[in-house]
Design a protein around this motif. Structure first.
Motif, short mmCIF file in Angstrom:
data_model
loop_
_atom_site.label_atom_id
_atom_site.label_comp_id
_atom_site.label_asym_id
_atom_site.label_seq_id
_atom_site.Cartn_x
_atom_site.Cartn_y
_atom_site.Cartn_z
N GLN A 1 0.83 -1.20 0.00
CA GLN A 1 0.00 0.00 0.00
C GLN A 1 0.87 1.25 0.00
O GLN A 1 0.62 2.20 -0.78
CB GLN A 1 -0.93 -0.02 1.21
CG GLN A 1 -2.03 -1.07 1.11
CD GLN A 1 -2.75 -1.29 2.44
OE1 GLN A 1 -2.24 -0.94 3.51
NE2 GLN A 1 -3.93 -1.88 2.37
N HIS B 1 -2.55 -0.09 -6.13
CA HIS B 1 -3.40 0.84 -6.90
C HIS B 1 -4.86 0.41 -6.78
O HIS B 1 -5.43 -0.14 -7.72
CB HIS B 1 -2.95 0.87 -8.36
CG HIS B 1 -1.55 1.35 -8.56
ND1 HIS B 1 -1.18 2.67 -8.38
CD2 HIS B 1 -0.41 0.69 -8.89
CE1 HIS B 1 0.12 2.80 -8.61
NE2 HIS B 1 0.60 1.62 -8.91
N PRO B 2 -5.46 0.64 -5.61
CA PRO B 2 -6.83 0.14 -5.38
C PRO B 2 -7.88 0.74 -6.31
O PRO B 2 -8.95 0.15 -6.48
CB PRO B 2 -7.08 0.53 -3.92
CG PRO B 2 -6.12 1.63 -3.62
CD PRO B 2 -4.91 1.34 -4.44
N GLN B 3 -7.58 1.87 -6.94
CA GLN B 3 -8.55 2.48 -7.85
C GLN B 3 -8.72 1.66 -9.13
O GLN B 3 -9.69 1.86 -9.87
CB GLN B 3 -8.13 3.91 -8.22
CG GLN B 3 -7.95 4.84 -7.04
CD GLN B 3 -6.55 4.75 -6.44
OE1 GLN B 3 -5.72 3.94 -6.86
NE2 GLN B 3 -6.29 5.58 -5.44
N GLN C 1 1.67 4.34 -3.03
CA GLN C 1 1.52 5.77 -2.75
C GLN C 1 2.81 6.54 -3.00
O GLN C 1 2.78 7.73 -3.35
CB GLN C 1 1.08 5.95 -1.30
CG GLN C 1 -0.30 5.39 -0.99
CD GLN C 1 -0.56 5.22 0.49
OE1 GLN C 1 0.28 5.57 1.33
NE2 GLN C 1 -1.72 4.67 0.83
N LYS D 1 -3.97 -4.59 -6.41
CA LYS D 1 -5.11 -4.09 -5.65
C LYS D 1 -4.64 -3.32 -4.41
O LYS D 1 -5.28 -2.35 -4.00
CB LYS D 1 -6.02 -5.25 -5.23
CG LYS D 1 -7.27 -4.83 -4.46
CD LYS D 1 -8.11 -6.03 -4.13
CE LYS D 1 -9.41 -5.61 -3.43
NZ LYS D 1 -9.16 -4.94 -2.14
N TYR E 1 -10.92 -7.05 -9.62
CA TYR E 1 -9.97 -5.96 -9.86
C TYR E 1 -10.15 -5.55 -11.33
O TYR E 1 -9.54 -6.12 -12.24
CB TYR E 1 -8.54 -6.42 -9.59
CG TYR E 1 -7.55 -5.26 -9.62
CD1 TYR E 1 -7.55 -4.31 -8.61
CD2 TYR E 1 -6.64 -5.12 -10.67
CE1 TYR E 1 -6.67 -3.23 -8.64
CE2 TYR E 1 -5.75 -4.05 -10.69
CZ TYR E 1 -5.77 -3.11 -9.67
OH TYR E 1 -4.89 -2.05 -9.70
N ASN F 1 -7.28 1.79 -11.96
CA ASN F 1 -7.45 2.68 -13.11
C ASN F 1 -6.21 2.77 -14.00
O ASN F 1 -6.17 3.60 -14.91
CB ASN F 1 -7.83 4.08 -12.63
CG ASN F 1 -6.80 4.69 -11.67
OD1 ASN F 1 -5.83 4.03 -11.29
ND2 ASN F 1 -7.01 5.93 -11.29
N THR G 1 3.07 7.78 -10.48
CA THR G 1 1.98 7.03 -11.12
C THR G 1 2.36 6.69 -12.55
O THR G 1 2.64 7.57 -13.36
CB THR G 1 0.69 7.85 -11.12
OG1 THR G 1 0.34 8.18 -9.77
CG2 THR G 1 -0.45 7.07 -11.76
#
Length: 261
Positions: free
Chosen positions: A29, A123-125, A33, A120, A80, A127, A37
């Motif tokens: 996680q 990058h939990p979004q 962050q 996941k 996902y 996207n 990106t």
């Protein structure tokens, strides 16, 4: 000027990592962050191991694959829905084919748990577009290294290249009773050897790890969880390896992670 992305090797551990709060899940996680990106992610996963033509995912919306058994129901409910990247997949396929490697551009292959569990967390979004490239345990480590070499230039184009496997992965020993008396020491000797070779950029030894590393067959009775590291070595173009995480679950599954800077 395009952002450079350092290739990564991640040990993805048990599928329970997707729902448990652990040292490694928290590390992943934080890693997501902290990193810039990427515009896309390319993954070599231990769980897409093919015998013949290299498989490259080319679907626009690949499914989430729950390729594990005997776990709690909540794991099988997870999706996902990260998009694929068909144009990038075709670009990679062309590169492989130009090198004389046969490719299967698959519009049906989904994200296996070596892809979606770490991503996941990072990058939990869901996207960021993904392309997955298969490994092959039936060919040499050098050939899997070549797979990574062929896509090495992508890291200069803000594309993150990840190997998802395990520094050690002897599941049968985890469940064996009684356990091998010196199994933990055998795991530690192997992972220390790997770290030494990585930080000293000793690619030649790593390509011959089955013959040279202490207790290689104990730590990897089958090779699929180590070959994503070999592919990332190829993608790193002799970059310096830095260990960015160390953990062990079930006493024997080392969860080390490396960045190639």
């Amino acid at each position: 000027m395009q952002q450079h992305q350092n290739p990564l090797f991640i040990s993805h551990g048990s599928p329970m990592m997707a729902v448990e709060n652990s040292n490694t899940s928290r590390f992943l996680q934080r890693l997501g962050q902290q990193l810039p990106t990427p515009k896309a992610i390319v993954v070599f996963s231990a769980h897409l191991d093919v015998t013949d033509d290299v498989v490259i995912t080319a679907g626009a919306r690949p499914e989430t694959i729950h390729d594990f058994y005997g776990f709690p129901d909540e794991l099988y409910q997870i999706r996902y829905p990260a998009p694929g990247a068909p144009v990038l997949a075709k670009q990679i396929a062309d590169t492989f084919m130009s090198a004389g490697i046969k490719v299967n551009l698959s519009i049906t292959q989904g994200w296996d748990h070596g892809v979606w569990i770490p991503l996941k967390l990072m990058h939990p979004q869901a996207n960021i577009p993904i392309v997955q490239i298969s490994i092959n345990t039936r060919v040499s480590a050098a050939q899997n290294y070549r797979y990574g070499q062929l896509i090495a230039s992508l890291k200069h184009d803000n594309i993150l290249i990840i190997g998802s496997g395990g520094i050690s992965h002897n599941l049968s020993e985890v469940f064996r009773q009684p356990k091998t008396p010196n199994g933990v020491d055998m795991m530690n000797q192997f992972t220390k050897w790997v770290e030494e070779k990585l930080v000293n950029n000793d690619t030649e030894s790593l390509l011959s790890y089955i013959q040279l590393a202490p207790f290689a067959q104990f730590n990897h009775p089958t090779q699929e969880h180590f070959l994503p590291l070999i592919a990332i070595l190829g993608a790193s173009e002799a970059s310096v390896a830095k260990k960015i995480h160390q953990d062990v679950e079930y006493e024997l599954l080392a969860l080390d992670a490396y960045s190639f800077t």
